[in-house]
Design a protein around this motif. Structure first.
Motif, PDB file in Angstrom:
ATOM      1  N   GLN A   1       0.822  -0.949   0.014  1.00 55.33           N
ATOM      2  CA  GLN A   1      -0.121   0.003   0.177  1.00 55.33           C
ATOM      3  C   GLN A   1       0.980   1.226   0.084  1.00 55.33           C
ATOM      4  O   GLN A   1       0.590   2.377  -0.847  1.00 55.33           O
ATOM      5  CB  GLN A   1      -0.901   0.018   1.329  1.00 55.33           C
ATOM      6  CG  GLN A   1      -2.197  -0.980   1.081  1.00 55.33           C
ATOM      7  CD  GLN A   1      -3.073  -0.707   2.343  1.00 55.33           C
ATOM      8  OE1 GLN A   1      -2.604  -0.973   3.388  1.00 55.33           O
ATOM      9  NE2 GLN A   1      -4.318  -0.479   2.020  1.00 55.33           N
TER      10      GLN A   1
ATOM     11  N   GLY B   1      -4.080   3.180  -2.928  1.00 53.92           N
ATOM     12  CA  GLY B   1      -5.239   3.762  -1.556  1.00 53.92           C
ATOM     13  C   GLY B   1      -6.476   2.736  -1.427  1.00 53.92           C
ATOM     14  O   GLY B   1      -7.455   3.316  -0.945  1.00 53.92           O
TER      15      GLY B   1
ATOM     16  N   LEU C   1      -8.506   0.753   0.607  1.00 53.53           N
ATOM     17  CA  LEU C   1      -8.891   0.711   1.812  1.00 53.53           C
ATOM     18  C   LEU C   1      -7.714   1.147   2.677  1.00 53.53           C
ATOM     19  O   LEU C   1      -7.444   0.535   3.679  1.00 53.53           O
ATOM     20  CB  LEU C   1      -9.225  -0.736   2.272  1.00 53.53           C
ATOM     21  CG  LEU C   1     -10.323  -1.465   1.377  1.00 53.53           C
ATOM     22  CD1 LEU C   1     -10.555  -2.876   1.813  1.00 53.53           C
ATOM     23  CD2 LEU C   1     -11.571  -0.549   1.932  1.00 53.53           C
ATOM     24  N   ALA C   2      -7.039   2.264   2.581  1.00 54.24           N
ATOM     25  CA  ALA C   2      -5.912   2.899   2.985  1.00 54.24           C
ATOM     26  C   ALA C   2      -6.079   3.678   4.148  1.00 54.24           C
ATOM     27  O   ALA C   2      -5.361   4.125   4.804  1.00 54.24           O
ATOM     28  CB  ALA C   2      -5.195   3.604   1.930  1.00 54.24           C
ATOM     29  N   ASP C   3      -7.402   3.778   4.302  1.00 52.09           N
ATOM     30  CA  ASP C   3      -7.852   4.804   5.749  1.00 52.09           C
ATOM     31  C   ASP C   3      -7.367   4.086   7.009  1.00 52.09           C
ATOM     32  O   ASP C   3      -7.319   2.784   6.989  1.00 52.09           O
ATOM     33  CB  ASP C   3      -9.438   4.887   5.885  1.00 52.09           C
ATOM     34  CG  ASP C   3      -9.922   5.739   4.588  1.00 52.09           C
ATOM     35  OD1 ASP C   3      -9.160   6.353   4.086  1.00 52.09           O
ATOM     36  OD2 ASP C   3     -11.173   5.385   4.325  1.00 52.09           O
ATOM     37  N   ARG C   4      -7.084   4.591   8.133  1.00 48.38           N
ATOM     38  CA  ARG C   4      -6.745   4.272   9.346  1.00 48.38           C
ATOM     39  C   ARG C   4      -7.816   3.357  10.020  1.00 48.38           C
ATOM     40  O   ARG C   4      -8.619   3.990  10.175  1.00 48.38           O
ATOM     41  CB  ARG C   4      -5.880   5.470  10.054  1.00 48.38           C
ATOM     42  CG  ARG C   4      -5.251   4.944  11.573  1.00 48.38           C
ATOM     43  CD  ARG C   4      -4.633   6.081  12.141  1.00 48.38           C
ATOM     44  NE  ARG C   4      -3.758   6.879  11.324  1.00 48.38           N
ATOM     45  CZ  ARG C   4      -3.228   7.895  11.637  1.00 48.38           C
ATOM     46  NH1 ARG C   4      -3.642   8.526  12.965  1.00 48.38           N
ATOM     47  NH2 ARG C   4      -2.263   8.472  10.868  1.00 48.38           N
ATOM     48  N   ALA C   5      -7.462   2.346  10.159  1.00 54.84           N
ATOM     49  CA  ALA C   5      -8.327   1.398  11.040  1.00 54.84           C
ATOM     50  C   ALA C   5      -8.700   1.703  12.598  1.00 54.84           C
ATOM     51  O   ALA C   5      -9.817   1.698  13.063  1.00 54.84           O
ATOM     52  CB  ALA C   5      -8.181  -0.064  10.770  1.00 54.84           C
TER      53      ALA C   5
ATOM     54  N   ASP D   1      -6.232   4.177  15.780  1.00 53.81           N
ATOM     55  CA  ASP D   1      -5.103   4.890  16.152  1.00 53.81           C
ATOM     56  C   ASP D   1      -4.710   4.632  17.473  1.00 53.81           C
ATOM     57  O   ASP D   1      -5.397   5.005  18.636  1.00 53.81           O
ATOM     58  CB  ASP D   1      -5.498   6.368  16.099  1.00 53.81           C
ATOM     59  CG  ASP D   1      -4.154   7.155  16.191  1.00 53.81           C
ATOM     60  OD1 ASP D   1      -3.073   6.578  16.416  1.00 53.81           O
ATOM     61  OD2 ASP D   1      -4.270   8.453  16.052  1.00 53.81           O
TER      62      ASP D   1
ATOM     63  N   ASP E   1      -0.690   2.549  13.490  1.00 51.93           N
ATOM     64  CA  ASP E   1      -1.845   3.037  12.837  1.00 51.93           C
ATOM     65  C   ASP E   1      -1.829   1.980  11.659  1.00 51.93           C
ATOM     66  O   ASP E   1      -1.806   2.152  10.400  1.00 51.93           O
ATOM     67  CB  ASP E   1      -1.231   4.659  12.136  1.00 51.93           C
ATOM     68  CG  ASP E   1      -0.065   4.275  11.523  1.00 51.93           C
ATOM     69  OD1 ASP E   1       0.730   3.325  11.529  1.00 51.93           O
ATOM     70  OD2 ASP E   1       0.421   5.232  10.269  1.00 51.93           O
TER      71      ASP E   1
ATOM     72  N   SER F   1      -4.125   0.251   8.605  1.00 53.01           N
ATOM     73  CA  SER F   1      -4.963   0.395   7.544  1.00 53.01           C
ATOM     74  C   SER F   1      -6.125  -0.541   7.666  1.00 53.01           C
ATOM     75  O   SER F   1      -5.925  -1.483   8.560  1.00 53.01           O
ATOM     76  CB  SER F   1      -4.437   0.329   6.145  1.00 53.01           C
ATOM     77  OG  SER F   1      -3.826  -0.896   5.687  1.00 53.01           O
ATOM     78  N   VAL F   2      -7.328  -0.216   6.928  1.00 53.35           N
ATOM     79  CA  VAL F   2      -8.301  -1.215   7.036  1.00 53.35           C
ATOM     80  C   VAL F   2      -7.975  -2.316   6.250  1.00 53.35           C
ATOM     81  O   VAL F   2      -8.456  -3.425   6.762  1.00 53.35           O
ATOM     82  CB  VAL F   2      -9.622  -0.148   6.435  1.00 53.35           C
ATOM     83  CG1 VAL F   2     -10.855  -1.394   6.214  1.00 53.35           C
ATOM     84  CG2 VAL F   2     -10.103   0.911   7.191  1.00 53.35           C
TER      85      VAL F   2
END
Length: 326
Positions: free
Chosen positions: A195, A202, A204-208, A210, A234, A236-237
């Motif tokens: 990734q 990108g 599902l690159a959002d932070r799952a 923190d 951090d 990722s999803v």
């Protein structure tokens, strides 16, 4: 100094744990169903592959440090991601192989496990060596890196000894489960590298989640978690999803009573071979089942002879009754 020590610890712990657990698994000759089998030289091949990867990593690290060529961050990240996915797949194959791992598979597992972190660690080591050789440099960073690698090796050896001492009934669950947990972290980290480097972009690159400073790799607890389980502050999803989708089914299949082993119960084939050898040494007339079968045969022959005598007597009695009053 602490950063150099933790870098060596993180770089070596993952490989040390996997090598220690794989060596225990191959040494016990475990198959997917927990049946003891032959290691087929898997232990020697495992360490041979690991040594080859370490030498290759040191050679490439020297070339990139002192030569004219250098490896870019993106290329190193992509290479690490590919090696992580390959290493996780190879470890999984070793765990689920019905009759243990043969030399080729074990050697590939050892090579990939060490190669995953080998190049990055080698670059760090050669950089520390360059600093130590510099007139204004110090040997402190190099010593701390080596100390971190030594601590990682000791932890891997401790894990090896711990699972080797488990009784057979618990060995499969603990050793196989630990291998799959570490492999899940390696796979998830490989996905994260792909990734970051771009191949997965990108997706599902959002932070799952923190985790902040709770598992910071700049401190001992965070360094241990990242080195052993590849837990990052951090994730990722996609990283979390791949970790869960791999680990849950793998643990269910590995710990299920049926598994992927042989359908023949444990020890049945060994008993058949033992019975065959016993039958060969018992002489003629004695089958694989031993004296009992011979006795049964004699009893069966006696019963047949007795039946013939009874039938002959009945025919003679019938003849006397028809033709001879006496």
């Amino acid at each position: 100094m602490l950063g150099s020590h933790l870098a060596g610890l993180r770089g070596g712990l993952e490989a040390a744990l996997l090598l220690g657990l794989l060596a225990a698994w191959l040494g016990r000759g475990q198959g997917a169903a927990g049946a003891p089998g032959r290691a087929d030289g898997g232990g020697r091949a495992l360490w041979g592959g690991a040594a080859a990867a370490a030498l290759l990593a040191l050679g490439l690290g020297w070339l990139f440090t002192y030569g004219d060529r250098e490896v870019t961050r993106e290329a190193g990240t992509v290479l690490g991601g590919v090696l992580s996915v390959a290493a996780a797949g190879c470890v999984t194959r070793v765990v689920f192989r019905p009759c243990g791992a043969r030399g080729g598979l074990a050697g590939a597992a050892g090579f990939l496990v060490v190669a995953r972190e080998g190049l990055a660690t080698a670059l760090f080591v050669w950089a520390a060596v360059s600093a130590a050789l510099d007139e204004a440099g110090s040997a402190g960073p190099l010593g701390m890196v080596l100390l971190g690698l030594a601590v990682a090796a000791l932890l891997g050896w401790a894990a090896h000894l711990g699972v080797r001492r488990l009784p057979p009934a618990r060995f499969r669950a603990w050793a196989g489960g630990a291998l799959l947990v570490v492999a899940a972290g390696v796979l998830a980290r490989g996905v994260r590298d792909l990734q970051d480097a771009g191949p997965l972009g990108g997706l599902l690159a959002d932070r799952a989640v923190d985790l902040g400073g709770a598992v910071s790799p700049d401190h001992w607890p965070g360094a241990l978690l990242e080195g052993a389980l590849n837990v990052r502050p951090d994730p990722s999803v996609l990283q979390v999803a791949v970790w869960a989708l791999y680990l849950v089914p793998a643990l269910v299949l590995a710990l299920s009573p049926v598994g992927f082993g042989r359908s023949v119960p444990v020890g049945v084939e060994e008993q058949k071979r033992t019975d065959a050898r016993a039958g060969e040494g018992a002489g003629p007339g004695v089958g694989p089942q031993g004296p009992a079968s011979a006795v049964g045969g004699r009893g069966g022959g006696g019963a047949d002879a007795g039946g013939e005598r009874l039938r002959d007597g009945a025919r003679r009695a019938g003849g006397r009754a028809d033709g001879d009053p006496r």
